[in-house]
Enzyme design. Structure first.
Site, PDB file in Angstrom:
ATOM      1  CG  ASN A 148      -1.553   1.324   1.491  1.00  0.00           C
ATOM      2  OD1 ASN A 148      -2.517   1.714   0.827  1.00  0.00           O
ATOM      3  ND2 ASN A 148      -0.998   2.087   2.444  1.00  0.00           N
ATOM      4  CB  SER A 192      -3.905   4.931  -8.789  1.00  0.00           C
ATOM      5  OG  SER A 192      -4.573   6.140  -9.092  1.00  0.00           O
ATOM      6  CE1 TYR A 250       0.504   7.750  -6.806  1.00  0.00           C
ATOM      7  CE2 TYR A 250      -1.223   7.816  -8.483  1.00  0.00           C
ATOM      8  CZ  TYR A 250      -0.813   7.545  -7.185  1.00  0.00           C
ATOM      9  OH  TYR A 250      -1.728   7.049  -6.278  1.00  0.00           O
ATOM     10  CB  ALA A 251       0.676   7.527 -14.967  1.00  0.00           C
ATOM     11  CE  LYS A 275       0.090   4.150  -6.875  1.00  0.00           C
ATOM     12  NZ  LYS A 275       0.257   3.261  -5.706  1.00  0.00           N
TER      13      LYS A 275
HETATM   14  P1  NAP Z   1      -1.037   8.555   2.588  1.00  0.00           P
HETATM   15  O1  NAP Z   1      -2.163   8.956   3.479  1.00  0.00           O
HETATM   16  O2  NAP Z   1      -0.040   9.591   2.166  1.00  0.00           O
HETATM   17  O3  NAP Z   1      -0.289   7.312   3.264  1.00  0.00           O
HETATM   18  C1  NAP Z   1       0.814   6.740   2.628  1.00  0.00           C
HETATM   19  C2  NAP Z   1       1.614   6.009   3.676  1.00  0.00           C
HETATM   20  O4  NAP Z   1       2.756   5.412   3.022  1.00  0.00           O
HETATM   21  C3  NAP Z   1       2.152   6.936   4.760  1.00  0.00           C
HETATM   22  O5  NAP Z   1       1.905   6.370   6.013  1.00  0.00           O
HETATM   23  C4  NAP Z   1       3.646   7.000   4.452  1.00  0.00           C
HETATM   24  O6  NAP Z   1       4.471   7.114   5.587  1.00  0.00           O
HETATM   25  C5  NAP Z   1       3.885   5.635   3.830  1.00  0.00           C
HETATM   26  N1  NAP Z   1       5.115   5.632   3.055  1.00  0.00           N
HETATM   27  C6  NAP Z   1       5.536   6.554   2.161  1.00  0.00           C
HETATM   28  N2  NAP Z   1       6.728   6.217   1.677  1.00  0.00           N
HETATM   29  C7  NAP Z   1       7.089   5.051   2.282  1.00  0.00           C
HETATM   30  C8  NAP Z   1       8.235   4.218   2.196  1.00  0.00           C
HETATM   31  N3  NAP Z   1       9.274   4.521   1.404  1.00  0.00           N
HETATM   32  N4  NAP Z   1       8.276   3.085   2.952  1.00  0.00           N
HETATM   33  C9  NAP Z   1       7.248   2.778   3.786  1.00  0.00           C
HETATM   34  N5  NAP Z   1       6.139   3.537   3.909  1.00  0.00           N
HETATM   35  C10 NAP Z   1       6.065   4.678   3.156  1.00  0.00           C
HETATM   36  O7  NAP Z   1      -1.589   7.907   1.221  1.00  0.00           O
HETATM   37  P2  NAP Z   1      -2.951   7.109   0.907  1.00  0.00           P
HETATM   38  O8  NAP Z   1      -3.863   8.036   0.229  1.00  0.00           O
HETATM   39  O9  NAP Z   1      -3.400   6.361   2.091  1.00  0.00           O
HETATM   40  O10 NAP Z   1      -2.400   6.118  -0.216  1.00  0.00           O
HETATM   41  C11 NAP Z   1      -2.160   4.732   0.011  1.00  0.00           C
HETATM   42  C12 NAP Z   1      -1.949   4.057  -1.338  1.00  0.00           C
HETATM   43  O11 NAP Z   1      -3.114   4.212  -2.144  1.00  0.00           O
HETATM   44  C13 NAP Z   1      -0.781   4.658  -2.138  1.00  0.00           C
HETATM   45  O12 NAP Z   1      -0.106   3.634  -2.830  1.00  0.00           O
HETATM   46  C14 NAP Z   1      -1.487   5.574  -3.112  1.00  0.00           C
HETATM   47  O13 NAP Z   1      -0.739   5.783  -4.287  1.00  0.00           O
HETATM   48  C15 NAP Z   1      -2.753   4.789  -3.389  1.00  0.00           C
HETATM   49  N6  NAP Z   1      -3.856   5.617  -3.883  1.00  0.00           N
HETATM   50  C16 NAP Z   1      -4.372   6.627  -3.132  1.00  0.00           C
HETATM   51  C17 NAP Z   1      -5.412   7.388  -3.652  1.00  0.00           C
HETATM   52  C18 NAP Z   1      -6.043   8.537  -2.894  1.00  0.00           C
HETATM   53  O14 NAP Z   1      -6.803   9.291  -3.498  1.00  0.00           O
HETATM   54  N7  NAP Z   1      -5.808   8.701  -1.609  1.00  0.00           N
HETATM   55  C19 NAP Z   1      -5.898   7.124  -4.932  1.00  0.00           C
HETATM   56  C20 NAP Z   1      -5.349   6.084  -5.662  1.00  0.00           C
HETATM   57  C21 NAP Z   1      -4.323   5.327  -5.124  1.00  0.00           C
HETATM   58  P3  NAP Z   1       4.833   8.556   6.242  1.00  0.00           P
HETATM   59  O15 NAP Z   1       3.526   9.226   6.509  1.00  0.00           O
HETATM   60  O16 NAP Z   1       5.579   8.199   7.476  1.00  0.00           O
HETATM   61  O17 NAP Z   1       5.649   9.259   5.209  1.00  0.00           O
END
Ligand code: NAP
Length: 246
Positions: free
Chosen positions: A89, A141, A154-155, A158
């Site tokens: 994730n 995504s 990012y694209a 993903k």
């Molecule tokens: P988020 O709230 O920013 O959470 C991402 C988490 O990943 C954070 O806890 C962050 O840790 C952790 N992280 C970042 N870099 C890391 C690394 N190198 N090693 C280990 N952990 C790491 O994001 P989210 O929205 O929950 O997204 C979760 C996933 O869903 C991602 O892959 C994102 O691309 C995907 N996604 C999200 C959305 C959306 O709209 N939210 C849409 C499509 C896909 P820190 O906080 O400590 O930096």
């Protein structure tokens, strides 16, 4: 409970979708390994898991660092003896239009969002093969299906994690291991923090359901795919976007 005693490693579980997934898994009876970069966020997720009477422990690991991931898997095996589910994730955004994108922006997003998924899956695959069972779930995504303005890096990542899921579904399916991808639309987490309010509002308007998604709505999908109810779902790519097509 749908995930009773299943051992699940969830990366990026300190907040957002990962945190909601950890809590959902714990509520469904799983033993959860909360992987993240920041100890404070990990602690918060563990507390939330414990409120559901779930079992959880934290591990600070960077998905870019195979050594720390090896340590996490060793610690999981020492504590619980197996790994049933990996939720890849963790992810970041570093947006810029192609003409302005720097090499660092491109490389960092690829290193975390694409190679990080490879690193984590490499770290667990031999354990799953020895067990002859396991579930691998990748957070892609809708951007990994349709592309998006300002998100070349990012694209690419993903789309790539979908390619890996389809490959692993073929390579590992006969060994009792399923691999699937989930494509969230726009979900209300801190990752949307860099998007201006008016753009977010315009996005909401484009969603047939008229709102952003909640982290729990993606977590529910991961939980279903991790459970035995999804026992014949392999190599699938599931949108959780309220019907949004960018
Ligand atoms: P988020 O709230 O920013 O959470 C991402 C988490 O990943 C954070 O806890 C962050 O840790 C952790 N992280 C970042 N870099 C890391 C690394 N190198 N090693 C280990 N952990 C790491 O994001 P989210 O929205 O929950 O997204 C979760 C996933 O869903 C991602 O892959 C994102 O691309 C995907 N996604 C999200 C959305 C959306 O709209 N939210 C849409 C499509 C896909 P820190 O906080 O400590 O930096």
């Amino acid at each position: 409970m749908r995930l009773q005693d299943k051992v699940a490693i969830i990366t990026g579980a300190g907040r957002g979708i990962g945190q909601a997934t950890a809590v959902k898994f714990a509520r469904e009876g799983a033993k959860v390994v909360v992987c993240d970069l920041s100890p404070e966020w990990i602690e918060e997720t563990i507390e939330l898991c414990k409120e559901t009477r779930g079992d959880a422990f934290g591990y600070v690991a960077d998905v870019r660092d195979p050594k720390s991931l090896e340590g996490m898997v060793d610690a999981t095996l020492a504590k619980w003896g197996r790994v049933d589910v990996l939720v890849n994730n963790a992810g970041i955004v570093m947006d810029a239009q192609l003409k302005n994108m720097t090499e660092d922006q491109f490389d960092t997003v690829i290193d975390i969002n694409l190679k990080g998924v490879y690193n984590c899956t490499k770290a667990v695959v031999n354990t799953m093969l020895a067990q002859q069972s396991g579930v691998i779930l990748n957070a892609s995504s809708i951007v990994g299906l349709y592309g998006n303005f300002g998100q070349t890096n990012y694209a690419a990542a993903k789309f790539g994690v979908i390619g890996m899921v389809k490959t692993w579904a073929r390579e590992l399916g006969r060994k009792g291991i399923r691999a699937n991808a989930v494509c969230p639309g726009f979900i209300a987490t801190s990752i949307l923090g860099s998007i201006p309010e008016r753009v977010l509002h315009a996005l909401e308007e484009k969603v047939p359901m008229g709102r952003l998604g909640k982290p729990e709505e993606v977590a529910n999908t991961f939980a279903f795919l991790a459970s035995d109810e999804a026992s014949y779902i392999n190599g699938a790519v599931i949108e959780v976007s309220g019907g949004l097509v960018i």
